[in-house]
Motif scaffolding. Structure first.
Motif, mmCIF file in Angstrom:
data_model
loop_
_atom_site.group_PDB
_atom_site.id
_atom_site.type_symbol
_atom_site.label_atom_id
_atom_site.label_comp_id
_atom_site.label_asym_id
_atom_site.label_seq_id
_atom_site.Cartn_x
_atom_site.Cartn_y
_atom_site.Cartn_z
ATOM 1 N N ARG A 166 39.610 142.656 67.010
ATOM 2 C CA ARG A 166 40.332 141.422 66.682
ATOM 3 C C ARG A 166 41.153 141.503 65.404
ATOM 4 O O ARG A 166 41.952 140.620 65.122
ATOM 5 C CB ARG A 166 39.334 140.268 66.558
ATOM 6 C CG ARG A 166 38.593 139.946 67.842
ATOM 7 C CD ARG A 166 37.396 139.070 67.567
ATOM 8 N NE ARG A 166 36.394 139.790 66.769
ATOM 9 C CZ ARG A 166 35.250 139.256 66.354
ATOM 10 N NH1 ARG A 166 34.986 137.980 66.631
ATOM 11 N NH2 ARG A 166 34.394 139.976 65.650
ATOM 12 N N ASN A 167 40.937 142.539 64.607
ATOM 13 C CA ASN A 167 41.695 142.680 63.362
ATOM 14 C C ASN A 167 41.799 144.158 63.004
ATOM 15 O O ASN A 167 41.204 145.021 63.662
ATOM 16 C CB ASN A 167 41.042 141.885 62.227
ATOM 17 C CG ASN A 167 39.592 142.282 62.004
ATOM 18 O OD1 ASN A 167 39.287 143.432 61.694
ATOM 19 N ND2 ASN A 167 38.672 141.326 62.165
ATOM 20 N N ASP A 205 45.116 140.626 67.254
ATOM 21 C CA ASP A 205 44.417 139.429 66.786
ATOM 22 C C ASP A 205 44.598 138.240 67.725
ATOM 23 O O ASP A 205 43.954 137.205 67.538
ATOM 24 C CB ASP A 205 44.880 139.059 65.375
ATOM 25 C CG ASP A 205 46.369 138.755 65.308
ATOM 26 O OD1 ASP A 205 47.144 139.455 65.986
ATOM 27 O OD2 ASP A 205 46.766 137.825 64.584
ATOM 28 N N GLU A 206 45.451 138.367 68.741
ATOM 29 C CA GLU A 206 45.652 137.284 69.708
ATOM 30 C C GLU A 206 44.730 137.486 70.908
ATOM 31 O O GLU A 206 44.876 138.449 71.666
ATOM 32 C CB GLU A 206 47.104 137.244 70.176
ATOM 33 C CG GLU A 206 48.105 136.927 69.077
ATOM 34 C CD GLU A 206 49.520 136.825 69.611
ATOM 35 O OE1 GLU A 206 49.740 136.054 70.566
ATOM 36 O OE2 GLU A 206 50.401 137.525 69.085
ATOM 37 N N LEU A 253 42.837 156.217 74.233
ATOM 38 C CA LEU A 253 44.147 155.703 73.818
ATOM 39 C C LEU A 253 43.942 154.396 73.062
ATOM 40 O O LEU A 253 43.058 153.607 73.402
ATOM 41 C CB LEU A 253 45.057 155.482 75.029
ATOM 42 C CG LEU A 253 46.488 155.007 74.748
ATOM 43 C CD1 LEU A 253 47.484 155.683 75.702
ATOM 44 C CD2 LEU A 253 46.598 153.488 74.886
ATOM 45 N N LEU A 254 44.769 154.181 72.047
ATOM 46 C CA LEU A 254 44.711 152.964 71.237
ATOM 47 C C LEU A 254 45.997 152.171 71.411
ATOM 48 O O LEU A 254 47.091 152.701 71.217
ATOM 49 C CB LEU A 254 44.527 153.335 69.759
ATOM 50 C CG LEU A 254 44.680 152.222 68.717
ATOM 51 C CD1 LEU A 254 43.647 151.123 68.934
ATOM 52 C CD2 LEU A 254 44.576 152.799 67.306
ATOM 53 N N ILE A 255 45.855 150.898 71.813
ATOM 54 C CA ILE A 255 46.983 149.965 71.836
ATOM 55 C C ILE A 255 46.865 149.140 70.564
ATOM 56 O O ILE A 255 45.913 148.376 70.391
ATOM 57 C CB ILE A 255 46.949 149.064 73.081
ATOM 58 C CG1 ILE A 255 47.076 149.909 74.350
ATOM 59 C CG2 ILE A 255 48.075 148.032 73.022
ATOM 60 C CD1 ILE A 255 46.959 149.101 75.641
ATOM 61 N N LEU A 256 47.821 149.295 69.657
ATOM 62 C CA LEU A 256 47.683 148.778 68.296
ATOM 63 C C LEU A 256 48.789 147.790 67.944
ATOM 64 O O LEU A 256 49.969 148.146 67.917
ATOM 65 C CB LEU A 256 47.705 149.953 67.311
ATOM 66 C CG LEU A 256 47.615 149.635 65.823
ATOM 67 C CD1 LEU A 256 46.270 149.005 65.487
ATOM 68 C CD2 LEU A 256 47.832 150.911 65.005
ATOM 69 N N ASP A 257 48.394 146.549 67.658
ATOM 70 C CA ASP A 257 49.352 145.544 67.198
ATOM 71 C C ASP A 257 49.660 145.791 65.723
ATOM 72 O O ASP A 257 48.765 146.116 64.935
ATOM 73 C CB ASP A 257 48.765 144.144 67.391
ATOM 74 C CG ASP A 257 49.743 143.052 66.989
ATOM 75 O OD1 ASP A 257 50.945 143.208 67.274
ATOM 76 O OD2 ASP A 257 49.308 142.054 66.392
ATOM 77 N N LEU A 258 50.919 145.631 65.341
ATOM 78 C CA LEU A 258 51.308 145.915 63.963
ATOM 79 C C LEU A 258 50.937 144.805 62.989
ATOM 80 O O LEU A 258 50.661 145.064 61.821
ATOM 81 C CB LEU A 258 52.819 146.172 63.884
ATOM 82 C CG LEU A 258 53.316 147.457 64.537
ATOM 83 C CD1 LEU A 258 54.800 147.638 64.274
ATOM 84 C CD2 LEU A 258 52.546 148.659 64.024
#
Length: 228
Positions: free
Chosen positions: A33-34, A10-11, A49-54
């Motif tokens: 973004r979310n 989201d950043e 590949l997925l880079i995923l923020d928690l």
């Protein structure tokens, strides 16, 4: 064709930073973004590949992770501002391929992406295409695992750890040696994550840490594939 990376964070600054470095490294990049958007894009665009923020709005990163894992074995690198070891281990416990703590070096993230993708492809697979150990049958070409003929789902990291053990039955691997097999270089701070991967492999294979039939623990050293 260049491999596609989906950055879910989201950043905007984080997405912009990673996009720049990943595109410079030759990857195609798409963004979300979310949490809700990341799940939709993952389904529609099928990234490599997925880079995923928690920590994301609309849908928590862990919920996104669980939803993706129900549908796909796409490699996932988790991003988090939480540096505690327990948080990192929880992510790996769920089946993440890697875990990166913010703030991070974008060059290190690119290196991690390359290492995870290298594991998930077949370019570096050993000459022996089929490995057998008791009830376990591992197909290196198809990257599949069966136990007594029943298919089992492993993440790329779990598959490569099991392959390393099965290629040399009886050999004791230290945690750092196994970590190097799946990351390309050993990060001592993440050494204990191997314990989580082994725990998950045992669970999937129906093995036990108390009375193991397949993977044995050598206290203070590491792990080995049991023979006979």
């Amino acid at each position: 064709m260049h491999q596609k990376i989906l950055i879910a964070d989201d950043e905007a600054g984080i997405r912009r930073l990673l996009r720049g470095y990943l595109e410079k490294a030759g990857f195609r990049v798409t963004e979300a973004r979310n949490g809700k958007e990341s799940l939709e894009r993952c389904r529609a665009e099928k990234p490599d590949l997925l880079i995923l923020d928690l920590m994301m709005p609309e849908m928590d990163g862990l919920d996104v992770f669980r939803a993706v894992r129900q549908e796909s074995q796409v490699p996932i690198i988790m991003l988090s501002a939480r540096a505690e070891e327990t948080d990192r281990l929880v992510g790996l416990e769920l089946g993440a391929d890697d875990y990166v703590v913010k703030p991070f070096s974008p060059r290190e993230v690119v290196a991690r992406v390359r290492a995870v993708l290298r594991r998930s492809t077949q370019a570096d697979r050993p000459v022996r295409a089929l490995l057998q150990a008791g009830p376990i049958r591992l197909d290196m070409a198809k990257r599949t695992v069966t136990v007594d003929g029943e298919a089992k789902a492993l993440t790329t990291a779990q598959f490569d750890i099991l392959a390393a053990l099965m290629l040399e039955p009886g050999r004791v691997f230290t945690r750092l040696q196994l970590l190097e097999r799946i990351q390309g270089s050993a990060f001592e701070g993440y050494e204990r994550t191997i314990d989580v991967h082994i725990k998950n492999i045992r669970r999937v294979l129906g093995d036990s840490s108390v009375k193991p039939r397949l993977i044995g623990t050598v206290r203070g050293v590491g792990y080995r594939l049991l023979e006979g």
